[in-house]
Enzyme design. Structure first.
Site, PDB file in Angstrom:
ATOM      1  N   LYS A 199       0.820  -1.206   0.000  1.00  0.00           N
ATOM      2  CA  LYS A 199       0.000   0.000   0.000  1.00  0.00           C
ATOM      3  C   LYS A 199       0.869   1.277   0.000  1.00  0.00           C
ATOM      4  O   LYS A 199       2.058   1.224   0.277  1.00  0.00           O
ATOM      5  CB  LYS A 199      -0.923  -0.003   1.219  1.00  0.00           C
ATOM      6  CG  LYS A 199      -1.915  -1.179   1.239  1.00  0.00           C
ATOM      7  CD  LYS A 199      -2.836  -1.206   0.024  1.00  0.00           C
ATOM      8  CE  LYS A 199      -4.113  -1.991   0.211  1.00  0.00           C
ATOM      9  NZ  LYS A 199      -3.964  -3.457   0.066  1.00  0.00           N
TER      10      LYS A 199
HETATM   11  C1  LIG Z   1      -5.286  -4.344   0.819  1.00  0.00           C
HETATM   12  C2  LIG Z   1      -6.763  -4.245   0.906  1.00  0.00           C
HETATM   13  C3  LIG Z   1      -7.483  -4.738   2.018  1.00  0.00           C
HETATM   14  C4  LIG Z   1      -6.909  -5.615   3.067  1.00  0.00           C
HETATM   15  O1  LIG Z   1      -5.778  -5.200   3.672  1.00  0.00           O
HETATM   16  P1  LIG Z   1      -4.754  -6.216   4.365  1.00  0.00           P
HETATM   17  O2  LIG Z   1      -3.976  -5.264   5.225  1.00  0.00           O
HETATM   18  O3  LIG Z   1      -3.916  -6.833   3.296  1.00  0.00           O
HETATM   19  O4  LIG Z   1      -5.531  -7.182   5.161  1.00  0.00           O
HETATM   20  C5  LIG Z   1      -8.846  -4.492   2.071  1.00  0.00           C
HETATM   21  N1  LIG Z   1      -9.480  -3.829   1.100  1.00  0.00           N
HETATM   22  C6  LIG Z   1      -8.838  -3.368   0.017  1.00  0.00           C
HETATM   23  C7  LIG Z   1      -9.587  -2.612  -1.023  1.00  0.00           C
HETATM   24  C8  LIG Z   1      -7.454  -3.581  -0.122  1.00  0.00           C
HETATM   25  O5  LIG Z   1      -6.828  -3.157  -1.224  1.00  0.00           O
END
Ligand SMILES: *Cc1c(COP(=O)(O)O)cnc(C)c1O
Length: 397
Positions: free
Chosen positions: A186
């Site tokens: 992210k």
């Molecule tokens: C990455 C993501 C998540 C989940 O995040 P994690 O930290 O990997 O559990 C949830 N929703 C969206 C849209 C994402 O891109």
């Protein structure tokens, strides 16, 4: 995106602070920690950034979504409306609570179509979850009106759109409760982590207790705290929070880089008549984490993404055949393949997904190409990439 591309001494300093005193846990051990409270500091930093009263850090974005729903009282038998295009985390977080995911079509914003949301409402609907996919947003005013009219909880998953905004408000801070992920890919990363943000004090207190076994966090003797209700462990560690703290302070730097690189690509593609950019609602500004556009049909889009790959253009996808982001390949969901028994009502709802008509979603996802915008590209890298992309698209004529 992703923030790990630019790890620096800023991240290292925060981590070293934690290792110096050895307190890796976010709660307690006051005497040992020499004043270092990285999770608390990061919560304060995020509440300033998002102009929101409350922030609760958790262990992942998936945990953030589930904790957000639980904090708002969503549970067994409740229906939660969510889009067909998202990450698998969305339905995982809903089903973890015994609630029922109701998948509905997206529109050319690449997230919830308000008309599809309205049509899916039943007496069992408890919440609507918008997922701000690929750096942009849905029709927030229309969705807010629907939620108000039907007294539904409005949840905002802004995991992929941190730094984007709508009518002057940052994404994640617009609905009743917002969620972020700080996983490794992210824009802001801390390895694994997430956050729930809200102006609702009750939701916040619920999230604070629920994500730490139900601890009420009153007083300074952890063992003597009481547990007003059941909880789980979705805590973040101080080491993760330390990295997140340094990264969160760098959000403006990262968004500026994304915008710079996005703009070069967009300006190059804009002249092609067959390229149509995704709709960003009036008053919205993307986070520039991705550049999304539509081509005339599925075949062109598949061929272009193949040509991109062959010409060294990485991190660009057509999500139609993707295993993780689009309903078409979620066979484990449609067949309710669970390790343990799941409730008959969830099973029944999942079975309907096999035959439900999602041709409207197919129409948009089939034609879409989504390009991740990296932070580490040089201007020359992006210009070369842009000209190669234009060539590949022109060749399909
Ligand atoms: C990455 C993501 C998540 C989940 O995040 P994690 O930290 O990997 O559990 C949830 N929703 C969206 C849209 C994402 O891109």
């Amino acid at each position: 995106m992703p923030g790990f591309e630019l790890f620096s001494d800023l991240e290292r300093k925060e981590v070293n602070d934690v290792l110096d005193n050895g307190v890796l846990m976010r709660y307690g051990f006051d005497g040992m920690r020499k004043g270092h409270w990285k999770a608390k500091e990061l919560e304060t930093e995020l509440s300033k950034t998002f102009s929101t009263n409350h922030v609760q850090l958790v262990s992942s974005g998936t945990a953030a979504v589930s904790v957000a729903l639980a904090s708002a009282g969503v549970g067994a038998g409740d229906e939660v409306i969510m889009p067909t295009f998202t990450f698998v985390a969305s339905f995982e977080a809903i089903m973890m609570l015994g609630a029922i995911p109701i998948l509905v079509d997206i529109d050319d914003t690449l997230t919830l179509d308000p008309k599809a949301v309205e049509a899916a409402i039943t007496p069992k609907t408890k919440a609507v979850m918008i997922v701000q996919m690929c750096g942009s947003m849905g029709h927030m005013d229309a969705l807010r009106t629907i939620c108000n009219n039907h007294k539904l909880i409005f949840v905002e998953d802004a995991c992929q759109a941190i730094g984007g905004s709508y009518k002057g408000k940052l994404l994640g801070s617009i609905a009743d409760v917002g969620c972020f992920s700080f996983d490794f890919v992210k824009t802001i990363t801390c390895g694994e982590g997430g956050a729930v943000i809200t102006n609702n004090k009750d939701y916040y207190l619920n999230a604070d207790h629920y994500s730490d076994h139900g601890h009420d966090h009153i007083g300074n003797d952890r063992g003597a705290e009481s547990h007003p209700f059941l909880g789980y462990n979705f805590r973040i560690s101080e080491l993760n929070a330390a990295v997140g703290l340094a990264q969160a302070r760098r959000l403006p730097e990262f968004i500026a880089l994304q915008k710079q690189n996005y703009t070069i690509l967009r300006n190059a593609l804009e002249v092609l008549p067959e390229v149509q950019f995704r709709t960003v609602p009036d008053g919205g500004e993307e986070s520039y984490a991705f550049l999304n556009f539509f081509l005339p049909d599925l075949e062109t889009s598949r061929n272009v993404s193949k040509a991109f790959k062959e010409n060294g253009i990485d991190v660009c996808w057509n999500y139609f055949d993707n295993n993780w982001h689009y309903i078409r390949e979620w066979h484990h969901l449609k067949e309710a393949k669970s390790l343990y028994p799941i409730s008959p009502e969830i099973k029944a709802a999942l079975t309907t997904l096999k035959t439900k008509d999602f041709s409207q979603s197919d129409h948009f996802i089939g034609r879409n190409i989504s390009c991740l915008i990296k932070l580490s590209w040089t201007t020359d890298d992006v210009k070369l990439r842009a000209s190669k992309m234009v060539e590949c698209i022109k060749k399909m004529r």
